[in-house]
Design a protein around this motif. Sequence first.
Motif, short mmCIF file in Angstrom:
data_model
loop_
_atom_site.label_atom_id
_atom_site.label_comp_id
_atom_site.label_asym_id
_atom_site.label_seq_id
_atom_site.Cartn_x
_atom_site.Cartn_y
_atom_site.Cartn_z
N SER A 236 -6.40 10.09 9.14
CA SER A 236 -6.32 8.80 9.80
C SER A 236 -4.97 8.18 9.48
O SER A 236 -4.36 8.51 8.46
N ASP A 237 -4.51 7.30 10.34
CA ASP A 237 -3.27 6.59 10.05
C ASP A 237 -3.51 5.41 9.13
O ASP A 237 -2.57 4.68 8.79
N HIS A 238 -4.74 5.20 8.69
CA HIS A 238 -5.09 4.18 7.70
C HIS A 238 -5.76 4.86 6.51
O HIS A 238 -6.45 5.86 6.66
N CYS A 239 -5.61 4.27 5.35
CA CYS A 239 -6.30 4.74 4.14
C CYS A 239 -7.37 3.73 3.75
O CYS A 239 -7.22 2.52 4.01
N PRO A 240 -8.46 4.18 3.13
CA PRO A 240 -9.51 3.23 2.72
C PRO A 240 -8.99 2.26 1.64
O PRO A 240 -8.33 2.66 0.69
N VAL A 241 -9.33 1.00 1.83
CA VAL A 241 -8.98 -0.08 0.88
C VAL A 241 -10.29 -0.59 0.29
O VAL A 241 -11.26 -0.81 1.03
N SER A 242 -10.35 -0.79 -1.03
CA SER A 242 -11.61 -1.19 -1.64
C SER A 242 -11.40 -2.18 -2.77
O SER A 242 -10.33 -2.27 -3.36
N SER B 47 0.81 -1.20 0.00
CA SER B 47 0.00 0.00 0.00
C SER B 47 0.86 1.26 0.00
O SER B 47 1.93 1.28 0.61
N PRO B 48 0.38 2.34 -0.61
CA PRO B 48 1.10 3.61 -0.58
C PRO B 48 0.71 4.50 0.60
O PRO B 48 1.18 5.63 0.71
N CYS B 49 -0.16 4.01 1.48
CA CYS B 49 -0.71 4.86 2.53
C CYS B 49 0.39 5.41 3.44
O CYS B 49 1.20 4.65 3.97
N TRP B 50 0.43 6.74 3.60
CA TRP B 50 1.41 7.42 4.44
C TRP B 50 2.84 7.00 4.11
O TRP B 50 3.63 6.68 4.99
#
Length: 300
Positions: free
Chosen positions: A288-294, A244-247
């Motif tokens: 948020s420290d999480h990003c939405p995953v779909s 994931s690219p989140c943060w």
Amino acid sequence: MGRLTRPDPRPATIRLLACAGWLVAALATQGAMARTIKVSTWNLDWLTARAPGDPALPRDLPHRSDAGLRQLAAYATRLDADIVGFQEVDSPALAARLFPPSRYRIVMSDDHVVQRVGLAVATGLTVTRHPDISEFDVYPPDAPHHLRAGLDVTIDDGTASLRILIVHLKAGCRNAAPADRRPACRTLARQLMVLDDWIAQRQDEGVAFLVMGDFNRNLTPSDPFFRQLEADGPLTLTTAGRASPCWGGTYFIDHILLGNQARAWLRPDSLRVLIYDAQDPAQAPNLSDHCPVSVGLDMP
């Protein structure tokens, strides 16, 4: 949002999802007999209206401002999902600030923790609620803190139905072996036994099902914990082989698992991560420290 790339096989290297931009349109329907729905999981990081200093909150928890809530709501609009399983939300009223009643119905677990799990379901889909999976709280009754229950529902679009379980499992054991004796790993192992029982029941019933949420575990097809969950039948781990690219980049701990007929409903290459515009840690208190995953599911 862009297409995911496979991680480098070397353990020390993380390769990221290539993000070409936002997914601004809903997934198209495939054929007259199918409806494509977008399903997402999103940990909202201590989304609460409690005042700083509340004994139920960590002492260093930043206060979420009204501007921060509006910012999150804007991302929820851009996510544009039909079903959102969320974690770490204190009340239905707060969830409705992100997922308005004009489009969504909010369903949340009935336990008394701050970090509750819930579901935002687009109007037009029928929701049947089952008893919460309170067995995920494996702590004794007199424990000073308690673990999150699971939310168990069935979604129906008038043609097909999907059993959904929303989870938020114990943190602190992302990669360790099942034999690890640290308290967090022992707790997670006990929770996974509860999850394994729920999955086994759905496998026996033969119903299409989905488990999503914050597993606090870097699940992979070879992970012993994931292999345990597959003991009663194959599962599709939609995040398998991806990062994931989140943060700034990490391996997934937020997962979407599919079982029985739902495995065939997965739209190929539909896994997406909605990243925040400003990749700046200073933005984290309002986001948020999480990003939405779909993913997209082609329901028959």
